[in-house]
Enzyme design. Sequence first.
Site, PDB file in Angstrom:
ATOM      1  N   ASP A 107       3.548   2.050  -4.616  1.00  0.00           N
ATOM      2  CA  ASP A 107       2.738   2.931  -5.447  1.00  0.00           C
ATOM      3  C   ASP A 107       2.477   2.159  -6.728  1.00  0.00           C
ATOM      4  O   ASP A 107       3.384   1.975  -7.544  1.00  0.00           O
ATOM      5  CB  ASP A 107       3.493   4.229  -5.736  1.00  0.00           C
ATOM      6  CG  ASP A 107       2.755   5.142  -6.709  1.00  0.00           C
ATOM      7  OD1 ASP A 107       1.691   4.746  -7.223  1.00  0.00           O
ATOM      8  OD2 ASP A 107       3.260   6.244  -6.967  1.00  0.00           O
ATOM      9  N   VAL A 108       1.244   1.692  -6.912  1.00  0.00           N
ATOM     10  CA  VAL A 108       0.962   0.784  -8.033  1.00  0.00           C
ATOM     11  C   VAL A 108       1.130   1.446  -9.396  1.00  0.00           C
ATOM     12  O   VAL A 108       1.226   0.763 -10.416  1.00  0.00           O
ATOM     13  CB  VAL A 108      -0.457   0.168  -7.928  1.00  0.00           C
ATOM     14  CG1 VAL A 108      -0.580  -0.706  -6.701  1.00  0.00           C
ATOM     15  CG2 VAL A 108      -1.539   1.239  -7.983  1.00  0.00           C
TER      16      VAL A 108
ATOM     17  N   ASP B  48       0.847  -1.191   0.000  1.00  0.00           N
ATOM     18  CA  ASP B  48       0.000   0.000   0.000  1.00  0.00           C
ATOM     19  C   ASP B  48       0.882   1.242   0.000  1.00  0.00           C
ATOM     20  O   ASP B  48       2.057   1.182   0.399  1.00  0.00           O
ATOM     21  CB  ASP B  48      -0.894   0.006   1.249  1.00  0.00           C
ATOM     22  CG  ASP B  48      -2.194   0.766   1.049  1.00  0.00           C
ATOM     23  OD1 ASP B  48      -3.253   0.120   0.965  1.00  0.00           O
ATOM     24  OD2 ASP B  48      -2.146   2.012   0.970  1.00  0.00           O
TER      25      ASP B  48
ATOM     26  N   TYR C 230     -14.622   5.743 -13.653  1.00  0.00           N
ATOM     27  CA  TYR C 230     -14.436   4.533 -12.851  1.00  0.00           C
ATOM     28  C   TYR C 230     -14.941   3.305 -13.608  1.00  0.00           C
ATOM     29  O   TYR C 230     -14.271   2.270 -13.679  1.00  0.00           O
ATOM     30  CB  TYR C 230     -15.174   4.684 -11.525  1.00  0.00           C
ATOM     31  CG  TYR C 230     -15.050   3.498 -10.594  1.00  0.00           C
ATOM     32  CD1 TYR C 230     -13.863   3.245  -9.924  1.00  0.00           C
ATOM     33  CD2 TYR C 230     -16.139   2.654 -10.374  1.00  0.00           C
ATOM     34  CE1 TYR C 230     -13.757   2.161  -9.054  1.00  0.00           C
ATOM     35  CE2 TYR C 230     -16.039   1.574  -9.509  1.00  0.00           C
ATOM     36  CZ  TYR C 230     -14.840   1.333  -8.851  1.00  0.00           C
ATOM     37  OH  TYR C 230     -14.737   0.260  -8.002  1.00  0.00           O
TER      38      TYR C 230
ATOM     39  N   LYS D 192     -12.731   0.014 -14.845  1.00  0.00           N
ATOM     40  CA  LYS D 192     -13.001  -1.353 -14.410  1.00  0.00           C
ATOM     41  C   LYS D 192     -13.356  -2.265 -15.585  1.00  0.00           C
ATOM     42  O   LYS D 192     -13.076  -3.469 -15.547  1.00  0.00           O
ATOM     43  CB  LYS D 192     -14.101  -1.361 -13.348  1.00  0.00           C
ATOM     44  CG  LYS D 192     -13.677  -0.702 -12.038  1.00  0.00           C
ATOM     45  CD  LYS D 192     -12.413  -1.329 -11.457  1.00  0.00           C
ATOM     46  CE  LYS D 192     -12.074  -0.824 -10.075  1.00  0.00           C
ATOM     47  NZ  LYS D 192     -10.872  -1.477  -9.495  1.00  0.00           N
TER      48      LYS D 192
ATOM     49  N   ASN E 232      -5.854  -5.350  -6.027  1.00  0.00           N
ATOM     50  CA  ASN E 232      -7.024  -4.750  -5.407  1.00  0.00           C
ATOM     51  C   ASN E 232      -6.987  -3.224  -5.373  1.00  0.00           C
ATOM     52  O   ASN E 232      -8.036  -2.579  -5.364  1.00  0.00           O
ATOM     53  CB  ASN E 232      -7.164  -5.292  -3.975  1.00  0.00           C
ATOM     54  CG  ASN E 232      -8.112  -4.467  -3.130  1.00  0.00           C
ATOM     55  OD1 ASN E 232      -9.333  -4.556  -3.282  1.00  0.00           O
ATOM     56  ND2 ASN E 232      -7.562  -3.627  -2.252  1.00  0.00           N
TER      57      ASN E 232
END
Length: 266
Positions: A64-65, A38, A160, A164, A91
């Site tokens: 940091d994704v 995270d 969003y 997704k 996630n």
Amino acid sequence: MTTDLTGTRALITGGARGLGLRTAQVLAERGAAVVLADVDESAGTAAAAALTADGRQATFVALDVTDDASWTAATAQALDALGGLDALVNNAGIEISDLFVDLDAANMRRILDVNVLGTALGIKHAFRSMRQDDGSGAGGAIVNIASVAATIAFPGIAAYSASKSAVERLTKVAAAESGRLGYGVRVNTVCPGLVPNAMGAQLAGDMERLGLFPSAQDAVTAVVGLTPSGRLATEDDIASGIAFLLSSDSAFVNGTTLSIDGAMGM
């Protein structure tokens, strides 16, 4: 009955809180060793410590994704802590609500960076760690978290929803590549319904702020009304589905989408 994950070594992004943390807890309860990743180092460290104090094997790594170098460092730390990697749960994600007439380009870029690029980079580094074709790993499983928003048209969440939907398509391409190239890594998507956690409460509040519903509670009531099962999802509902997709019970489940939404998106 619960899915046995004894011996599974799993990395969960966005693991410091919410669905990510509950997923880490459920996987650990079922025997997995987990690494929580995270950007919030304080919350993540505390969450991992709580799991360890409860007798689970848990570690925290900063991630940091959206940053490839951060993925490289975090994956190396996870491999060192676990001795290998068998599972990744992509996630980490954000939601920022906007009407089309007020669409903020910076907000949309941020959503795409975290939700789409972050997922793609996770697949990249998981493949490199798990692939069995070059002897670096023994195969494994990836679960990418999308949303019921990928399957329905709900106002106020265009960016969003688009992100997704992209996650679901990334999953299918990744599963195809892994199979064609002999990586031995299964890749699946979970599409959760609305969960009454902090992110879900924020979304409901946004619906009131944008003038789409008279109140946040009216927005929640509308979602329940669209759900044949007649209730919101719980974090345990979602985490149990993730656990199944990471387990040997789903050994021939690959490139698919598991909707855990009470049939809202059917």
